[in-house]
Design a protein around this motif. Structure first.
Motif, mmCIF file in Angstrom:
data_model
loop_
_atom_site.group_PDB
_atom_site.id
_atom_site.type_symbol
_atom_site.label_atom_id
_atom_site.label_comp_id
_atom_site.label_asym_id
_atom_site.label_seq_id
_atom_site.Cartn_x
_atom_site.Cartn_y
_atom_site.Cartn_z
ATOM 1 N N PHE A 296 0.862 -1.178 0.000
ATOM 2 C CA PHE A 296 0.000 0.000 0.000
ATOM 3 C C PHE A 296 0.896 1.225 0.000
ATOM 4 C CE2 PHE A 296 0.448 -1.754 4.296
ATOM 5 C CZ PHE A 296 1.122 -0.735 4.941
ATOM 6 N N ASP A 297 0.317 2.390 -0.341
ATOM 7 C CA ASP A 297 1.158 3.581 -0.383
ATOM 8 C C ASP A 297 1.116 4.315 0.942
ATOM 9 O OD1 ASP A 297 -1.178 5.107 -0.321
ATOM 10 O OD2 ASP A 297 -0.735 6.213 -2.162
ATOM 11 N N ALA A 298 1.760 5.477 1.004
ATOM 12 C CA ALA A 298 1.930 6.183 2.270
ATOM 13 C C ALA A 298 0.678 6.927 2.713
ATOM 14 C CB ALA A 298 3.092 7.164 2.164
ATOM 15 N N GLU A 299 -0.421 6.767 1.973
ATOM 16 C CA GLU A 299 -1.701 7.309 2.400
ATOM 17 C C GLU A 299 -2.727 6.197 2.620
ATOM 18 O OE1 GLU A 299 -1.853 11.764 0.595
ATOM 19 O OE2 GLU A 299 -1.884 10.158 -0.904
ATOM 20 N N GLY A 300 -2.220 4.948 2.624
ATOM 21 C CA GLY A 300 -3.083 3.808 2.889
ATOM 22 C C GLY A 300 -3.881 3.332 1.695
ATOM 23 N N LEU A 301 -3.559 3.812 0.486
ATOM 24 C CA LEU A 301 -4.265 3.386 -0.711
ATOM 25 C C LEU A 301 -3.620 2.136 -1.287
ATOM 26 C CD1 LEU A 301 -5.301 6.325 -0.368
ATOM 27 C CD2 LEU A 301 -5.353 6.469 -2.868
ATOM 28 N N PRO A 302 -4.392 1.285 -1.947
ATOM 29 C CA PRO A 302 -3.807 0.086 -2.547
ATOM 30 C C PRO A 302 -2.886 0.447 -3.702
ATOM 31 C CG PRO A 302 -6.106 0.326 -3.205
ATOM 32 C CD PRO A 302 -5.853 1.359 -2.148
ATOM 33 N N THR A 303 -1.809 -0.292 -3.852
ATOM 34 C CA THR A 303 -0.925 -0.141 -4.999
ATOM 35 C C THR A 303 -1.337 -1.130 -6.062
ATOM 36 O OG1 THR A 303 0.630 -1.656 -3.918
ATOM 37 C CG2 THR A 303 1.025 0.705 -3.659
ATOM 38 N N LEU A 319 0.429 10.125 -9.189
ATOM 39 C CA LEU A 319 -0.315 11.018 -8.303
ATOM 40 C C LEU A 319 -0.476 10.480 -6.896
ATOM 41 C CD1 LEU A 319 -3.224 11.815 -10.806
ATOM 42 C CD2 LEU A 319 -1.205 13.233 -10.348
ATOM 43 N N ASP A 320 -0.408 11.391 -5.926
ATOM 44 C CA ASP A 320 -0.891 11.109 -4.584
ATOM 45 C C ASP A 320 -2.250 11.793 -4.455
ATOM 46 O OD1 ASP A 320 -0.242 13.791 -4.427
ATOM 47 O OD2 ASP A 320 1.055 13.595 -2.676
ATOM 48 N N LEU A 321 -2.808 11.803 -3.261
ATOM 49 C CA LEU A 321 -4.147 12.378 -3.097
ATOM 50 C C LEU A 321 -4.180 13.869 -3.411
ATOM 51 C CD1 LEU A 321 -5.372 10.567 0.141
ATOM 52 C CD2 LEU A 321 -6.413 10.397 -2.132
ATOM 53 N N ALA A 322 -3.221 14.625 -2.896
ATOM 54 C CA ALA A 322 -3.257 16.075 -3.061
ATOM 55 C C ALA A 322 -3.104 16.482 -4.516
ATOM 56 C CB ALA A 322 -2.174 16.727 -2.200
ATOM 57 N N THR A 323 -2.128 15.913 -5.233
ATOM 58 C CA THR A 323 -1.950 16.288 -6.633
ATOM 59 C C THR A 323 -3.121 15.806 -7.473
ATOM 60 O OG1 THR A 323 -0.562 14.316 -6.965
ATOM 61 C CG2 THR A 323 0.564 16.398 -6.503
ATOM 62 N N ALA A 336 4.426 8.587 -1.262
ATOM 63 C CA ALA A 336 5.569 8.124 -0.471
ATOM 64 C C ALA A 336 5.849 9.170 0.593
ATOM 65 C CB ALA A 336 6.797 7.930 -1.355
ATOM 66 N N ARG A 337 6.389 8.739 1.720
ATOM 67 C CA ARG A 337 6.749 9.679 2.781
ATOM 68 C C ARG A 337 7.721 9.039 3.744
ATOM 69 N NH1 ARG A 337 2.078 10.447 7.335
ATOM 70 N NH2 ARG A 337 3.834 11.523 8.312
ATOM 71 N N GLY A 338 8.377 9.877 4.518
ATOM 72 C CA GLY A 338 9.153 9.434 5.652
ATOM 73 C C GLY A 338 8.473 9.907 6.914
ATOM 74 N N PRO A 343 3.238 13.240 2.574
ATOM 75 C CA PRO A 343 3.309 12.458 1.336
ATOM 76 C C PRO A 343 3.606 13.307 0.114
ATOM 77 C CG PRO A 343 1.291 11.992 2.578
ATOM 78 C CD PRO A 343 1.895 13.212 3.176
ATOM 79 N N SER A 344 4.202 12.679 -0.885
ATOM 80 C CA SER A 344 4.393 13.267 -2.203
ATOM 81 C C SER A 344 4.429 12.121 -3.208
ATOM 82 C CB SER A 344 5.688 14.083 -2.269
ATOM 83 O OG SER A 344 6.810 13.254 -2.002
ATOM 84 N N PRO A 345 4.134 12.388 -4.480
ATOM 85 C CA PRO A 345 4.095 11.293 -5.460
ATOM 86 C C PRO A 345 5.477 10.721 -5.732
ATOM 87 C CG PRO A 345 2.957 13.269 -6.270
ATOM 88 C CD PRO A 345 3.735 13.670 -5.063
ATOM 89 N N SER A 346 5.535 9.403 -5.892
ATOM 90 C CA SER A 346 6.793 8.727 -6.195
ATOM 91 C C SER A 346 6.500 7.485 -7.020
ATOM 92 C CB SER A 346 7.517 8.338 -4.901
ATOM 93 O OG SER A 346 8.717 7.656 -5.173
ATOM 94 N N SER A 347 7.405 7.156 -7.920
ATOM 95 C CA SER A 347 7.232 5.955 -8.739
ATOM 96 C C SER A 347 7.716 4.730 -7.990
ATOM 97 C CB SER A 347 8.010 6.094 -10.049
ATOM 98 O OG SER A 347 7.529 7.167 -10.817
#
Length: 448
Positions: A296-303, A319-323, A336-338, A343-347
């Motif tokens: 899953f991604d850093a916002e809890g969404l399925p990959t 895209l992440d949620l905000a973009t 993705a995030r630390g 979060p920010s978008p990442s491949s």
């Protein structure tokens, strides 16, 4: 005794609510890393680090703040929440901020199937020392190698857990094992160096130290007696170990952050050709034993697997949620995030369609030009795609390698370059960016 990561996140979310946050998410990471450097067969440096990092993102309306700490005491957690809420109340409103809706969240995943964690025991410092020493010895056994600049071995393990007030809670464990060697040949102004290395999730998949040391040495010897190439327009073949940088520029250009800022040379390229016909670029975050995989991604969404480019045509943004909200689209599950940032978008893992020709075939067919094996610095205009990079490699004359090349610049425009690439068939299947050697015709070389 270390508190479980899910319990730490639960404490963070409760503290955020008690401090007045309308919503929040929390991330906890517990990691161990061990590295050993060897020189002249002796231990030069050994490091071991153990840490737990926690991060909290709070929302007060559509105002956001992020705080982090490495102290996991209840006092610190409470202070973090109070500070985060106070910061959020002073922050400007962000109309695109917010957690995922519950129906967007990943609800089922199988992290074990992704094989992100090696069940083997953590290697001892002695085992890492032995690997590095063997790589160094193998490099020094190659005629012409005068010294080994560094031989390093390392291991890392991280447990990651994410939780949010929208109901998401999930975590997984990740390990990695690496080995590298940098060899030197020649002396003074004629000194050359090159490297080889390998990094895997499973220790048993790691290439042998002897192979890594020998290959580093052979690459170094091949760079001796380098000359500057002529200036002009020539075909350039990007060796497999640097070819992924070209695809990296494409990935940066389709990242939602670049698109929302309007700072991408592909901002108007959706549903148009960006690669040659027949070539696709596919993202797959579910490949086993690969570093870019995640359930899953850093916002809890399925990959999920998706085509970024299909048959040459650009299919969508990363895209992440905000973009996604800013562009009026849906998140692609690429946040993705630390612990210390939002979060920010990442491949994730990507793979480019491979060609049918070998690298040697492309060398033979390119006639006269440059085989690039390393790159230094860059001047890339993200808005126009204008491209200029320092490079070194091997000169090709009449389809054969003749001598080493250094101190040259290769230039072009990324949009034109990407449309013209010719792939070889030599991509390594286990890396996060599966990209073969790439031939680009008609680039500008500046040498003598």
């Amino acid at each position: 005794m270390n508190q479980p990561l899910d319990a730490l996140n639960a404490d963070l979310l409760k503290a955020a609510k008690d401090a007045g946050a309308d919503a929040a998410d929390a991330m906890a990471v517990r990691g161990t890393s061990l590295s050993v450097d060897v020189r002249a067969g002796a231990l030069e440096e050994a490091q071991r680090e153990e840490a737990t990092d926690i991060g909290l993102r709070v929302f007060v309306g559509q105002r956001v703040a992020v705080v982090s700490a490495s102290d996991t005491s209840q006092r610190t957690i409470g202070e973090m929440a109070q500070r985060a809420v106070a910061m959020a109340r002073e922050a400007p409103e962000n109309p695109y901020a917010g957690l995922a809706d519950p129906d967007q969240l990943a609800v089922e995943w199988n992290a074990q199937a992704l094989e992100l964690s090696d069940p083997a025991e953590e290697p001892s410092p002695a085992a890492l020392h032995d690997d590095a020493a063997r790589a160094e010895a193998a490099a020094l056994d190659v005629d012409g190698i005068t010294q080994v600049q560094s031989a390093s071995a390392g291991y890392g393990a991280r447990d990651v857990h994410l939780a949010a007030s929208n109901g998401f809670s999930g975590g997984y464990r990740r390990t990695d094992r690496g080995l590298s060697c940098v060899a030197i040949a020649g002396s003074g102004v004629s000194m050359e160096r090159d490297y080889d290395g390998d990094s895997r999730i499973f220790q048993s998949d790691l290439r042998s130290p002897e192979d890594i040391g020998t290959r580093a040495a052979e690459r170094t010897i091949a760079r001796l007696d380098a000359r500057k190439p002529p200036t002009g327009s020539f075909p350039v073949l990007y060796d497999e170990r640097v070819a992924s940088s070209l695809i990296g520029h494409l990935l940066s250009a389709v990242n939602g952050s670049a698109i929302t800022r309007g700072s991408s040379f592909l901002r108007d390229a959706l549903d148009t050709a960006v690669l040659p016909d027949g070539l696709s670029l596919v993202e797959d975050p579910h490949r086993p034993r690969v570093g870019g995989s995640r359930p899953f991604d850093a916002e809890g969404l399925p990959t999920a697997r998706r085509s970024i480019v299909e048959d040459g045509v650009l299919q969508g943004w990363t895209l992440d949620l905000a973009t996604a909200r800013q562009l009026g689209m849906q998140s692609t599950g690429n946040a993705a995030r630390g612990a210390g940032n939002g979060p920010s978008p990442s491949s994730w893992n990507v793979a480019l369609t491979q060609g049918t020709a070998s690298r040697d075939d492309l060398i033979r067919d390119m006639g006269t030009g440059l085989l690039v094996t390393s790159m230094i610095g860059s001047t890339i205009n993200p808005n126009t795609g204008d491209y200029s990079r320092g490079a070194a490699g091997l000169w090709i004359e009449n389809g054969e390698i003749t001598h080493a090349v250094n101190e040259c610049t290769i230039a072009g425009n990324l949009r034109d370059m990407l449309r013209a690439i010719v792939p070889a068939n030599d991509a390594r299947p286990h890396v996060g960016r599966v990209v073969p050697s790439l031939l680009v015709a008609g680039m500008t070389l500046a040498g003598n």
